[in-house]
Each structure stands twice: as C-alpha cells, then as structure tokens.
Design a protein around this motif. Structure first.
Motif, PDB file in Angstrom:
ATOM      1  N   GLY A  39       1.478  -1.463   0.048  1.00  0.00           N
ATOM      2  CA  GLY A  39       0.177  -0.179   0.012  1.00  0.00           C
ATOM      3  C   GLY A  39       1.085   1.155  -0.003  1.00  0.00           C
ATOM      4  O   GLY A  39       0.473   2.499   0.632  1.00  0.00           O
ATOM      5  N   SER A  40       1.859   1.303  -0.469  1.00  0.00           N
ATOM      6  CA  SER A  40       3.072   2.739  -0.471  1.00  0.00           C
ATOM      7  C   SER A  40       2.848   2.805  -1.277  1.00  0.00           C
ATOM      8  O   SER A  40       3.454   1.912  -2.792  1.00  0.00           O
ATOM      9  N   MET A  41       3.009   4.013  -2.166  1.00  0.00           N
ATOM     10  CA  MET A  41       3.593   5.009  -3.038  1.00  0.00           C
ATOM     11  C   MET A  41       4.964   4.583  -3.439  1.00  0.00           C
ATOM     12  O   MET A  41       5.579   5.355  -4.781  1.00  0.00           O
ATOM     13  N   GLY A  98       5.827  15.328  -2.748  1.00  0.00           N
ATOM     14  CA  GLY A  98       4.503  16.413  -3.204  1.00  0.00           C
ATOM     15  C   GLY A  98       3.908  17.476  -2.783  1.00  0.00           C
ATOM     16  O   GLY A  98       3.720  18.135  -2.994  1.00  0.00           O
ATOM     17  N   THR A  99       4.141  17.239  -0.604  1.00  0.00           N
ATOM     18  CA  THR A  99       3.393  18.084  -0.430  1.00  0.00           C
ATOM     19  C   THR A  99       4.524  19.393   0.015  1.00  0.00           C
ATOM     20  O   THR A  99       3.951  20.558  -0.751  1.00  0.00           O
ATOM     21  N   GLU A 100       6.304  19.363  -1.092  1.00  0.00           N
ATOM     22  CA  GLU A 100       6.290  20.504  -0.683  1.00  0.00           C
ATOM     23  C   GLU A 100       6.094  21.305  -1.716  1.00  0.00           C
ATOM     24  O   GLU A 100       5.858  21.948  -2.594  1.00  0.00           O
ATOM     25  N   THR A 173      -4.878  10.051  -8.388  1.00  0.00           N
ATOM     26  CA  THR A 173      -5.412  10.216  -7.513  1.00  0.00           C
ATOM     27  C   THR A 173      -4.576   9.494  -6.232  1.00  0.00           C
ATOM     28  O   THR A 173      -4.419   8.157  -6.426  1.00  0.00           O
ATOM     29  N   THR A 174      -4.034   9.945  -5.033  1.00  0.00           N
ATOM     30  CA  THR A 174      -4.002   8.978  -4.366  1.00  0.00           C
ATOM     31  C   THR A 174      -4.400   7.976  -3.990  1.00  0.00           C
ATOM     32  O   THR A 174      -4.305   6.599  -3.816  1.00  0.00           O
ATOM     33  N   GLY A 175      -5.961   7.714  -3.823  1.00  0.00           N
ATOM     34  CA  GLY A 175      -6.910   6.713  -3.403  1.00  0.00           C
ATOM     35  C   GLY A 175      -6.978   5.428  -4.785  1.00  0.00           C
ATOM     36  O   GLY A 175      -7.142   4.440  -4.697  1.00  0.00           O
ATOM     37  N   VAL A 198      -1.569  21.213 -11.327  1.00  0.00           N
ATOM     38  CA  VAL A 198      -1.926  19.459 -11.568  1.00  0.00           C
ATOM     39  C   VAL A 198      -0.813  18.672 -11.255  1.00  0.00           C
ATOM     40  O   VAL A 198       0.600  19.082 -10.752  1.00  0.00           O
ATOM     41  N   ASP A 199      -1.755  17.898  -9.777  1.00  0.00           N
ATOM     42  CA  ASP A 199      -1.100  17.004  -9.040  1.00  0.00           C
ATOM     43  C   ASP A 199      -0.376  15.995  -9.422  1.00  0.00           C
ATOM     44  O   ASP A 199      -1.441  14.842  -9.237  1.00  0.00           O
ATOM     45  N   ALA A 200       0.439  15.329 -10.409  1.00  0.00           N
ATOM     46  CA  ALA A 200       0.881  14.046 -10.652  1.00  0.00           C
ATOM     47  C   ALA A 200       1.937  13.783 -10.208  1.00  0.00           C
ATOM     48  O   ALA A 200       3.116  13.121 -10.673  1.00  0.00           O
TER      49      ALA A 200
HETATM   50  N1  0PR Z   1      -0.095  13.882  -3.802  1.00  0.00           N
HETATM   51  C1  0PR Z   1      -0.259  12.411  -4.613  1.00  0.00           C
HETATM   52  C2  0PR Z   1      -1.184  12.698  -5.595  1.00  0.00           C
HETATM   53  C3  0PR Z   1      -0.264  11.835  -3.753  1.00  0.00           C
HETATM   54  O1  0PR Z   1      -0.495  10.650  -4.056  1.00  0.00           O
HETATM   55  C4  0PR Z   1       0.798  12.018  -2.234  1.00  0.00           C
HETATM   56  C5  0PR Z   1       1.255  11.287  -1.556  1.00  0.00           C
HETATM   57  C6  0PR Z   1       1.419  13.602  -2.681  1.00  0.00           C
HETATM   58  C7  0PR Z   1       0.830  14.418  -3.455  1.00  0.00           C
HETATM   59  C8  0PR Z   1       2.489  13.623  -1.429  1.00  0.00           C
HETATM   60  O2  0PR Z   1       3.713  13.798  -1.522  1.00  0.00           O
HETATM   61  P1  0PR Z   1       4.900  13.748  -0.590  1.00  0.00           P
HETATM   62  O3  0PR Z   1       3.954  11.941   0.892  1.00  0.00           O
HETATM   63  O4  0PR Z   1       6.025  12.917  -0.987  1.00  0.00           O
HETATM   64  O5  0PR Z   1       4.927  14.475   0.200  1.00  0.00           O
HETATM   65  N2  0PR Z   1       0.902   9.911  -1.709  1.00  0.00           N
HETATM   66  C9  0PR Z   1       1.541   8.733  -1.225  1.00  0.00           C
HETATM   67  C10 0PR Z   1      -0.255   9.038   0.057  1.00  0.00           C
HETATM   68  O6  0PR Z   1      -0.467   9.629   1.210  1.00  0.00           O
HETATM   69  C11 0PR Z   1       2.915   9.547   0.606  1.00  0.00           C
HETATM   70  C12 0PR Z   1       3.005   8.049   0.389  1.00  0.00           C
HETATM   71  C13 0PR Z   1       4.112   7.311   0.684  1.00  0.00           C
HETATM   72  C14 0PR Z   1       2.713   7.377   2.079  1.00  0.00           C
HETATM   73  C15 0PR Z   1       4.559   5.796   0.669  1.00  0.00           C
HETATM   74  C16 0PR Z   1       2.567   6.355   3.068  1.00  0.00           C
HETATM   75  C17 0PR Z   1       3.971   5.763   1.740  1.00  0.00           C
HETATM   76  O7  0PR Z   1       3.853   4.830   2.589  1.00  0.00           O
HETATM   77  O8  0PR Z   1      -0.478   7.570   0.365  1.00  0.00           O
END
Ligand code: 0PR
Length: 392
Positions: A39-41, A98-100, A173-175, A198-200
């Motif tokens: 479940g990790s990106m 991505g957050t920053e 999307t994250t989901g 655009v959040d890619a």
């Molecule tokens: N934008 C999108 C579309 C994202 O999915 C994420 C993070 C971000 C921005 C933020 O990126 P950063 O976490 O690099 O700042 N997506 C994952 C999530 O929330 C981040 C993640 C990765 C969480 C690995 C947990 C993990 O084990 O699922």
C-alpha cells in the motif's frame, strides 16, 4: 508511557557496535525488499540512485554559489522533467516530495493574487492541500468525485468565481489513481485567466509512458495550455531514493512567483524557489543519474510491468467471491472492498491482513494496493491466497 530514552552517551562507540545496535533496534520493521508492502507509493530505489546519493551527501543546493555545476544539473533535471511533461521552457526546483511541491504551487499562486483565497480542487486531492490551506489561510472548495474517482466536472466548473485564486486537478489520485478531466479544467483556467496546478506526484512517472506500454493515457500536462505548474515525484514511480520531489512550472514567468532573495550566503546572492533552505544536492544528482540510467525505455518497461500486474490483480479480485474491485485500474493502483453482505468490513479486513504481515492502505470504504516495481506476481499470488482465506 514510561520514558525509556537515555541521553547521548558520554563515550562514543565503535562503528560496528553502533551499526549492530541500530540493526537490532530497527529489526522487524517492514522494508521494500521484504515482499509485504502493498500500500505504499514508494518503492525500492534503483541501485544507481542509492549509490549516487551516498557519493554527494555533502552538497547543499540551498547555497548554489558553492556548487554552480550542481545548480546547472538541477536546471537540466528540471528541463528533462519539463520535456517529459510537455514543456520546453520549464523551470522549477527539486524538492522533498509532493507535499512541498504542492505547497510551493499554492504559494506561487497566492503571491500573484494576494487578495484572493479560494482554491477549487477535487475532494480526492491529497491532504497536503489541507496543510497548505492551513498554513496560508486559504479556503478549499472541495468538489465531489464521480464513481470512477474523477472530479464531477459540472460542479467543478460551477464553483469557479471571482474569488478564486487557483485551480487544482489531480493526475493519479492517491486513492484510486484516477485522472481528473484536465483538458476541460485547463480550458476553464484559460477563460478565467487563473493558474492551474496539476498534482501528478504519482502519475507524472506513469502517464507519459502508458501509450508506449500499450495503454491509453488521458491528457494532463503542459500540452494543455491552461496548465501552469505540475508536481511530479521521482521518489514514487521515478524509482529514486527518498527524498526526491519536483515542482515544475510551465516557464520562467510562472516559476519566479515562488522566489525569495537571499544575499548573505557563502556562495553569494541567490534566489531560492523552495520552502526549505538547506537542501539535498545528493537528491538532485541522484534524480539526474536515475533518469539517465533508466532512460525512457526503462520507464516504459517499469510501467508496462506494473500495469500488467495491476490488470492481473484486478482480474483475480473480480473473479473472487466476497470481494468487489472498486474501479478498473487507470494506472497501477487497485482499490477493492469486501462485498456488502459479508460480515467483514474494510477496517477489519485491513487489520486481519496486517496480522498476516500485509501492509495495505485503508481509505473510507475500500482498501488500496499500489502495484509498485517491488510488487511481483509471486507476491500478489501470496497475498491473494491469504485474502481468499480471510474472506472465505
Ligand atoms: N500528491 C499525491 C497525489 C500523493 O499521492 C501524495 C502522497 C502527495 C501529493 C504527497 O507526497 P509526499 O508524501 O511525497 O509529500 N502519496 C502517498 C500517500 O499518501 C505518500 C506515501 C508514500 C504514504 C508512501 C505512505 C507511504 O508508505 O499514500
């Protein structure tokens, strides 16, 4: 909880002792080579990425005058990412993730329209936008998504008004890895003369390679005239070591909005485009090296394998009784939930799977698997076997 923390020891220890103690302290944590993270990106970094990181650990790109060649390397890296995303004049910065990047995009928009505060975005947008809104006192106007995970376009367009400061859309999307209708949102951005971010973060290293891998890809990048900035994360599908993110602006005009002048640095006067000051130069070198090491073909192969495995997983889930696959994967993200009449709910299912060592993400109403490069067919078969047993 009892405080078991001790102070820094008076006397230092030998390296072997320290490494041994560290290993024992961290033993049992999951790792990407451990075949259980679904479940990790993030994923196992490419070996070249890790090697380069170690080599350039002492470089601080926050003071670029000390490392002018590294600064040039950052420009080249952003240039490569810009071209990947459809712009030949892109500028931006390598950031922590991505957050920053999302924070910087909204900050740049705020600096252009100080009197406005409204951000129109899909409710599927990552929680980093909530953080940004809190920090900058912005109003988030969250638009519901449709069954396929894409934002409801009609409601999105209706929400844009004179108070709007910036539009946000998500490409992956994250989901569910869904891509919003960005072509139409880009037209609206142009008509309203508003920046479109655009959040890619996830999709940036998937969508550009999908067609060559044999799948269809919707438009999302600078080829759409209304898109002004894009978040793309090399530490997700870019296979780079953490931290590695990027904020890419369409051109110089869009990029300068996030600049802060600093005059006293050892390397001389500079203009920083990031939130953080001291910044990992190793991360810049590592991204540049990984892009060259893998090349377009390497990324196409990565995406093709992840997509094949995603379709395999989706088909197996669809044919399993007791499980509903949420939507057909648009990228290498697969959502599923236990069928309604089963006694087990998604929370309980996630807990039981974790009990067997499987780490999945839990969203409201469904579980998510990100089929990353470290997720093999063998791993998926072992997971499906456990899932079948739990759900039976
Ligand atoms: N934008 C999108 C579309 C994202 O999915 C994420 C993070 C971000 C921005 C933020 O990126 P950063 O976490 O690099 O700042 N997506 C994952 C999530 O929330 C981040 C993640 C990765 C969480 C690995 C947990 C993990 O084990 O699922």
């Amino acid at each position: 909880m009892e405080d078991t923390t001790e102070g820094i020891p008076l006397q230092g220890s030998g390296e072997a002792d320290v490494l041994g103690a560290l290993g024992r302290k961290l033993e049992g944590d999951l790792s990407f080579s451990g075949e259980r993270i679904l479940g990790s990106m993030c994923t196992l970094p490419h070996p070249t990425s890790a090697k380069v990181y170690e080599h350039y650990l002492d470089r601080n790109i926050g003071d670029p005058g000390l490392h002018p060649r590294l600064q040039q390397l950052e420009r080249e890296t952003i240039g490569m990412l810009g071209r990947l995303l459809g712009s030949r004049s892109a500028e931006g910065a390598i950031v922590t993730g991505g957050t920053e990047a999302n924070l910087i995009a909204l900050w740049a928009a705020k600096r252009k329209h100080r009197e406005k505060r409204k951000v129109v975005l899909p409710e599927s947008a990552h929680f980093s936008f909530d953080k940004a809104a809190d920090i900058m006192d912005l109003d988030l106007c969250k638009i519901p998504v449709e069954d396929d995970g894409r934002v409801d376009l009609k409601r999105y367009l209706e929400a844009i008004d004179d108070k709007t400061m910036v539009l946000v859309a998500v490409a992956g999307t994250t989901g569910l890895g869904a891509v919003d209708p960005i072509t139409e949102i880009s037209d609206a951005a142009t008509a309203w003369k508003l920046p479109l971010h655009v959040d890619a973060a996830f999709g940036g290293f998937v969508l550009p390679f999908l067609a060559e891998a044999g799948y269809t890809a919707p438009a999302f990048d600078f080829s759409l005239p209304g898109v002004s900035s894009i978040t793309i994360d090399p530490h997700k599908m870019g296979r780079c070591a953490i931290p590695a993110g990027a904020i890419v602006f369409r051109n110089h005009d869009a990029a300068v909005a996030s600049e802060t002048e600093v005059s006293y640095l050892a390397g001389g006067k500079t203009r920083q485009r990031t939130i953080v000051g001291t910044r990992s130069g190793a991360s810049v070198a590592s991204i540049w090296a990984t892009l060259h090491r893998l090349g377009r073909k390497g990324y196409v192969e990565t995406v093709a394998t992840c997509m094949e495995n995603s379709c395999y997983l989706y088909d197996r889930l669809r044919s399993m009784s007791g499980v509903d696959a949420v939507i057909e994967p648009q990228m290498n993200v697969v959502g599923f939930s236990p069928t309604k009449h089963r006694r087990i709910d998604p929370d309980e299912l996630a807990r039981r799977l974790r009990g067997r060592g499987w780490a999945l993400s839990l969203f409201p109403g469904f579980l998510r698997i990100t089929v990353m490069p470290h997720v093999s067919r063998k791993m998926l078969d072992a997971f499906l076997h456990d899932l079948e047993e739990i759900i039976a």
